[in-house]
Write a protein that holds these residues in place. Structure first.
Motif, PDB file in Angstrom:
ATOM      1  N   VAL A 197      28.384 -23.587 -25.124  1.00  0.00           N
ATOM      2  CA  VAL A 197      28.868 -22.771 -26.084  1.00  0.00           C
ATOM      3  C   VAL A 197      28.717 -23.721 -27.296  1.00  0.00           C
ATOM      4  N   HIS A 198      28.321 -22.986 -28.568  1.00  0.00           N
ATOM      5  CA  HIS A 198      27.781 -23.510 -29.776  1.00  0.00           C
ATOM      6  C   HIS A 198      28.815 -22.896 -30.584  1.00  0.00           C
ATOM      7  N   HIS A 199      29.987 -23.511 -31.117  1.00  0.00           N
ATOM      8  CA  HIS A 199      31.070 -22.802 -32.043  1.00  0.00           C
ATOM      9  C   HIS A 199      30.952 -23.102 -33.397  1.00  0.00           C
ATOM     10  N   ALA A 200      31.235 -21.994 -34.060  1.00  0.00           N
ATOM     11  CA  ALA A 200      31.194 -22.341 -35.639  1.00  0.00           C
ATOM     12  C   ALA A 200      32.266 -21.510 -36.099  1.00  0.00           C
ATOM     13  N   ASP A 201      32.417 -21.599 -37.614  1.00  0.00           N
ATOM     14  CA  ASP A 201      33.080 -20.409 -38.178  1.00  0.00           C
ATOM     15  C   ASP A 201      32.314 -19.430 -38.700  1.00  0.00           C
ATOM     16  N   HIS A 202      32.717 -18.607 -39.544  1.00  0.00           N
ATOM     17  CA  HIS A 202      32.341 -17.266 -39.915  1.00  0.00           C
ATOM     18  C   HIS A 202      31.580 -17.441 -41.325  1.00  0.00           C
ATOM     19  N   GLY A 203      31.215 -18.640 -41.392  1.00  0.00           N
ATOM     20  CA  GLY A 203      30.450 -18.931 -42.704  1.00  0.00           C
ATOM     21  C   GLY A 203      29.252 -18.093 -42.787  1.00  0.00           C
ATOM     22  N   CYS A 204      28.371 -17.780 -43.743  1.00  0.00           N
ATOM     23  CA  CYS A 204      27.263 -16.804 -43.907  1.00  0.00           C
ATOM     24  C   CYS A 204      25.920 -17.856 -43.356  1.00  0.00           C
ATOM     25  N   GLN A 205      26.204 -19.164 -43.438  1.00  0.00           N
ATOM     26  CA  GLN A 205      25.070 -20.025 -42.872  1.00  0.00           C
ATOM     27  C   GLN A 205      25.003 -19.662 -41.284  1.00  0.00           C
ATOM     28  N   TYR A 206      26.365 -19.603 -40.687  1.00  0.00           N
ATOM     29  CA  TYR A 206      26.256 -19.634 -39.160  1.00  0.00           C
ATOM     30  C   TYR A 206      26.128 -18.111 -38.709  1.00  0.00           C
ATOM     31  N   THR A 207      26.339 -17.073 -39.431  1.00  0.00           N
ATOM     32  CA  THR A 207      26.029 -15.709 -39.244  1.00  0.00           C
ATOM     33  C   THR A 207      24.779 -15.095 -39.644  1.00  0.00           C
ATOM     34  N   SER A 208      24.142 -15.945 -40.264  1.00  0.00           N
ATOM     35  CA  SER A 208      22.792 -15.556 -40.594  1.00  0.00           C
ATOM     36  C   SER A 208      21.820 -15.238 -39.450  1.00  0.00           C
ATOM     37  N   ILE A 209      20.655 -14.364 -39.794  1.00  0.00           N
ATOM     38  CA  ILE A 209      19.714 -13.881 -38.839  1.00  0.00           C
ATOM     39  C   ILE A 209      19.068 -15.102 -38.130  1.00  0.00           C
ATOM     40  N   LYS A 210      18.642 -16.130 -39.197  1.00  0.00           N
ATOM     41  CA  LYS A 210      17.996 -17.223 -38.544  1.00  0.00           C
ATOM     42  C   LYS A 210      18.723 -17.898 -37.291  1.00  0.00           C
ATOM     43  N   LEU A 211      19.959 -18.385 -37.544  1.00  0.00           N
ATOM     44  CA  LEU A 211      20.826 -18.997 -36.591  1.00  0.00           C
ATOM     45  C   LEU A 211      21.152 -18.093 -35.453  1.00  0.00           C
ATOM     46  N   THR A 212      21.647 -16.827 -35.586  1.00  0.00           N
ATOM     47  CA  THR A 212      21.878 -15.986 -34.538  1.00  0.00           C
ATOM     48  C   THR A 212      20.961 -15.476 -33.536  1.00  0.00           C
ATOM     49  N   THR A 213      19.536 -15.459 -34.282  1.00  0.00           N
ATOM     50  CA  THR A 213      18.399 -15.153 -33.282  1.00  0.00           C
ATOM     51  C   THR A 213      18.068 -16.415 -32.412  1.00  0.00           C
ATOM     52  N   ARG A 214      18.223 -17.754 -32.893  1.00  0.00           N
ATOM     53  CA  ARG A 214      17.894 -18.838 -32.153  1.00  0.00           C
ATOM     54  C   ARG A 214      19.034 -18.895 -31.063  1.00  0.00           C
TER      55      ARG A 214
END
Length: 205
Positions: free
Chosen positions: A188-205
Motif C-alpha cells: 500500500v502506497h499511502h499519500a495525502d490528497h495533494g494534487c501531485q499524488y492525485t495526478s494522472i501520472k501517479l495514479t496510472t502508475r
C-alpha cells in the motif's frame, strides 16, 4: 499637425501655432509610451506566471521579484505586486512549524484510504507512506519527496527538485520500486490528497 510637419518640419509649424516645442514632443512621447508599457507588462506577466507555476504555486511577489532580479530583469516590487494581482496570482506560505505542503485538486478523483490512520505494518514493503516537504534555501524553495517504510520506519527513497510536481513524486516512487523487492498486491502506497499524488501520472502508475 503631423501632415504639416512632414511638409515643413516641426519647429516652423509649432512657432506659427504658438505651441512650445517641449509640449509637442512630450505629447508625442505619451502617445507611444502606453502601448510599449502594456506590451512590456504582458511579457512580464507571462514570465511571472512561469515562475509562479515552477514554484508549485507558492511564490508571492517578493520571491518572484528575486527570481527576476537574478535573471537580470530590472523592475520594482510594486509592479510585480500589481501584475500578479491583475493576473490572479497569489503566493502561499507554509506555517513555520510545518513545512510539509501540498495543494489539493478539488476536481481529482480520490483513491480509497486503505490505511485508516494505522501506520503500522506486519512486514517490510507492505506499507509505504510518502510526503512532500519544502526546504527553504537562498536560491528559493527546494522540494523533497520522501517514501518511508512503515515497518522499519526507514527511508525507502527520496528525491529533490526545484518544482513540486507529479514528476518529482513519481521519480521517488520509481526509485523506491527499483530498490526493493515488492510482491504484487502486497504493498500500500499511502499519500495525502495533494494534487501531485492525485495526478494522472501517479495514479496510472
Amino acid at each position: 499637425m503631423d501632415e504639416h510637419q512632414d511638409r515643413f518640419g516641426a519647429e516652423p509649424v509649432l512657432r506659427e501655432l504658438h505651441i512650445p516645442a517641449s509640449a509637442y514632443y512630450r505629447w508625442r512621447r505619451t502617445g507611444h509610451e502606453p502601448c510599449e508599457r502594456h506590451r512590456r507588462d504582458a511579457e512580464l506577466t507571462e514570465r511571472i506566471r512561469e515562475i509562479h507555476t515552477d514554484s508549485g504555486g507558492i511564490y508571492g511577489s517578493p520571491r518572484v521579484h528575486a527570481v527576476l532580479k537574478r535573471e537580470g530583469t530590472a523592475t520594482g516590487h510594486k509592479r510585480i505586486e500589481r501584475l500578479m494581482r491583475e493576473a490572479g496570482l497569489h503566493g502561499i506560505s507554509p506555517r513555520p512549524h510545518d513545512k510539509a505542503f501540498t495543494r489539493r485538486d478539488p476536481a481529482a478523483t480520490l483513491a480509497p484510504d486503505l490505511v485508516d490512520r494505522n501506520f503500522t505494518a506486519p512486514a517490510p514493503n507492505r506499507l509505504w507512506d510518502t510526503d512532500l516537504t519544502m526546504i527553504t534555501t537562498d536560491e528559493g524553495p527546494l522540494w523533497l519527496s520522501t517514501i518511508r517504510d512503515a515497518f522499519s520506519r526507514r527511508m525507502v527513497a527520496w528525491e529533490t527538485s526545484a518544482r513540486a510536481d507529479a514528476d518529482l513524486v513519481l521519480s521517488s516512487l520509481e526509485y523506491a520500486l527499483a530498490s526493493r523487492e515488492v510482491e504484487p498486491g502486497q504493498l500500500v502506497h499511502h499519500a495525502d490528497h495533494g494534487c501531485q499524488y492525485t495526478s494522472i501520472k501517479l495514479t496510472t502508475r
